[in-house]
Scaffold this motif. Structure first.
Motif, PDB file in Angstrom:
ATOM      1  N   SER A 125       0.946  -1.132   0.168  1.00 38.98           N
ATOM      2  CA  SER A 125       0.157  -0.062   0.097  1.00 38.98           C
ATOM      3  C   SER A 125       0.832   1.089   0.013  1.00 38.98           C
ATOM      4  N   ILE A 126       0.450   2.323  -0.616  1.00 40.58           N
ATOM      5  CA  ILE A 126       1.198   3.483  -0.749  1.00 40.58           C
ATOM      6  C   ILE A 126       0.198   4.573   0.099  1.00 40.58           C
ATOM      7  N   VAL A 127       0.835   5.284   1.074  1.00 41.73           N
ATOM      8  CA  VAL A 127       0.369   6.217   2.235  1.00 41.73           C
ATOM      9  C   VAL A 127       1.165   7.539   1.488  1.00 41.73           C
ATOM     10  N   ILE A 128       0.539   8.403   1.274  1.00 42.74           N
ATOM     11  CA  ILE A 128       1.055   9.650   0.827  1.00 42.74           C
ATOM     12  C   ILE A 128       0.566  10.816   1.950  1.00 42.74           C
ATOM     13  N   VAL A 129       1.512  11.280   2.373  1.00 47.32           N
ATOM     14  CA  VAL A 129       1.348  12.528   3.471  1.00 47.32           C
ATOM     15  C   VAL A 129       1.818  13.954   2.856  1.00 47.32           C
ATOM     16  N   GLY A 130       0.871  14.732   3.155  1.00 43.69           N
ATOM     17  CA  GLY A 130       1.326  15.987   2.299  1.00 43.69           C
ATOM     18  C   GLY A 130       1.931  16.915   3.563  1.00 43.69           C
ATOM     19  N   VAL A 131       2.905  17.669   3.378  1.00 44.80           N
ATOM     20  CA  VAL A 131       3.591  18.437   4.280  1.00 44.80           C
ATOM     21  C   VAL A 131       3.566  19.840   3.656  1.00 44.80           C
ATOM     22  N   GLY A 132       3.328  20.712   4.536  1.00 49.38           N
ATOM     23  CA  GLY A 132       3.028  22.145   4.291  1.00 49.38           C
ATOM     24  C   GLY A 132       1.729  22.247   3.689  1.00 49.38           C
ATOM     25  N   ASP A 133       1.714  23.789   3.259  1.00 48.45           N
ATOM     26  CA  ASP A 133       0.359  23.921   2.656  1.00 48.45           C
ATOM     27  C   ASP A 133       0.387  24.459   1.378  1.00 48.45           C
ATOM     28  N   ALA A 134       0.963  23.619   0.523  1.00 49.34           N
ATOM     29  CA  ALA A 134       1.184  23.531  -1.051  1.00 49.34           C
ATOM     30  C   ALA A 134      -0.146  23.104  -1.742  1.00 49.34           C
ATOM     31  N   ASP A 135      -0.311  23.241  -3.143  1.00 43.58           N
ATOM     32  CA  ASP A 135      -1.191  22.636  -3.777  1.00 43.58           C
ATOM     33  C   ASP A 135      -0.908  21.120  -3.954  1.00 43.58           C
ATOM     34  N   PHE A 136      -2.254  20.380  -3.405  1.00 46.94           N
ATOM     35  CA  PHE A 136      -1.594  18.691  -3.473  1.00 46.94           C
ATOM     36  C   PHE A 136      -2.630  18.237  -4.394  1.00 46.94           C
ATOM     37  N   THR A 137      -3.255  19.067  -5.584  1.00 44.48           N
ATOM     38  CA  THR A 137      -3.777  18.314  -6.453  1.00 44.48           C
ATOM     39  C   THR A 137      -3.627  17.170  -7.022  1.00 44.48           C
ATOM     40  N   ASN A 138      -2.214  17.058  -7.606  1.00 41.69           N
ATOM     41  CA  ASN A 138      -1.521  15.938  -8.035  1.00 41.69           C
ATOM     42  C   ASN A 138      -1.558  14.539  -7.177  1.00 41.69           C
ATOM     43  N   MET A 139      -1.526  14.899  -5.668  1.00 37.44           N
ATOM     44  CA  MET A 139      -1.654  13.557  -4.956  1.00 37.44           C
ATOM     45  C   MET A 139      -2.993  12.760  -5.097  1.00 37.44           C
ATOM     46  N   ASP A 140      -4.137  13.921  -5.341  1.00 43.73           N
ATOM     47  CA  ASP A 140      -5.323  13.380  -5.433  1.00 43.73           C
ATOM     48  C   ASP A 140      -5.376  12.629  -6.859  1.00 43.73           C
ATOM     49  N   ILE A 141      -4.621  13.068  -7.829  1.00 44.60           N
ATOM     50  CA  ILE A 141      -4.871  12.316  -9.005  1.00 44.60           C
ATOM     51  C   ILE A 141      -4.038  10.879  -8.701  1.00 44.60           C
ATOM     52  N   LEU A 142      -3.018  10.912  -8.100  1.00 47.23           N
ATOM     53  CA  LEU A 142      -2.433   9.525  -7.817  1.00 47.23           C
ATOM     54  C   LEU A 142      -3.315   8.674  -6.836  1.00 47.23           C
ATOM     55  N   GLU A 143      -3.991   9.302  -5.955  1.00 48.49           N
ATOM     56  CA  GLU A 143      -4.726   8.640  -5.051  1.00 48.49           C
ATOM     57  C   GLU A 143      -5.942   7.946  -6.023  1.00 48.49           C
ATOM     58  N   ASP A 144      -6.473   8.549  -6.793  1.00 51.94           N
ATOM     59  CA  ASP A 144      -7.549   7.910  -7.777  1.00 51.94           C
ATOM     60  C   ASP A 144      -6.869   7.085  -8.772  1.00 51.94           C
ATOM     61  N   ARG A 145      -5.690   6.941  -9.092  1.00 51.07           N
ATOM     62  CA  ARG A 145      -4.855   5.880  -9.685  1.00 51.07           C
ATOM     63  C   ARG A 145      -4.497   4.690  -8.871  1.00 51.07           C
ATOM     64  N   LYS A 146      -4.454   4.884  -7.729  1.00 53.44           N
ATOM     65  CA  LYS A 146      -4.244   3.606  -6.801  1.00 53.44           C
ATOM     66  C   LYS A 146      -5.521   2.930  -6.681  1.00 53.44           C
ATOM     67  N   SER A 147      -6.906   3.643  -6.468  1.00 49.85           N
ATOM     68  CA  SER A 147      -7.876   2.892  -6.202  1.00 49.85           C
ATOM     69  C   SER A 147      -8.219   2.162  -7.471  1.00 49.85           C
ATOM     70  N   VAL A 148      -7.891   2.593  -8.865  1.00 48.42           N
ATOM     71  CA  VAL A 148      -8.284   2.079 -10.026  1.00 48.42           C
ATOM     72  C   VAL A 148      -7.680   0.595 -10.333  1.00 48.42           C
ATOM     73  N   VAL A 149      -6.236   0.709  -9.892  1.00 50.29           N
ATOM     74  CA  VAL A 149      -5.505  -0.409  -9.837  1.00 50.29           C
ATOM     75  C   VAL A 149      -5.735  -1.393  -8.847  1.00 50.29           C
TER      76      VAL A 149
END
Length: 167
Positions: free
Chosen positions: A143-167
């Motif tokens: 499993s891959i757990v992605i943790v965002g650090v700071g207050d940047a734009d994490f939109t790309n991490m949402d994209i990766l999360e969607d990919r993980k649930s598809v595969v």
């Protein structure tokens, strides 16, 4: 050396050290030997000139990435950060490839399961390659757990999360 940097080292833990401590405390409960392979990416190492996209944060001569205990990971981060020059681009795929190749080489010995904890400020410059690595690892016990650090734009991490649930 900049106090506003997410990597700033002082007597107070920075956001990365806090994330390691808090997430590590939870994940450590599910690990029997408490030995963790820990990698960094996106930095120029001491006495080198090129950006390294995957390196053991121990900077061990034998490239051994293993660290015993969460508190030792935090200590290692505190020791190594002042020696690094952080640099772009931010590439996830090389580190994921090393991790997934290691999992493949272990096989199903002991029926182990792996959790990849990826700490990020949200920047990713190799989205397609990273998605390919995640898709290629779909059959692995991981499993891959992605943790965002700071207050940047994490939109790309949402994209990766969607990919993980598809595969």
């Amino acid at each position: 050396t900049e106090p506003n940097s997410l990597h700033y080292i002082s007597n107070k833990p920075n956001l990365y050290q806090q994330a390691i401590t808090e997430c590590g405390r939870i994940l450590a409960m599910y690990d029997s030997d408490k030995i963790y392979p820990v990698f960094g990416f996106g930095a120029i190492l001491p006495e080198q000139k090129e950006i390294c996209h995957c390196f053991p944060i121990t900077l061990a001569a034998d490239n051994n990435p293993n660290i015993k205990g969460i508190h030792n990971i935090v200590k290692c981060v505190k020791d190594i950060v002042p020696k690094l020059t952080f640099s772009e681009p931010t590439l996830f795929a090389p580190t994921l490839r090393v991790i997934f190749d290691t999992i493949r080489s272990v096989g199903n010995k002991g029926l182990s399961y792996h959790v990849v904890l990826l700490l990020t400020d949200g920047v990713i410059d190799d989205m397609d390659d990273t998605i390919d690595e995640i898709v290629n690892a779909a059959t692995l016990p991981v499993s891959i757990v992605i943790v965002g650090v700071g207050d940047a734009d994490f939109t790309n991490m949402d994209i990766l999360e969607d990919r993980k649930s598809v595969v």
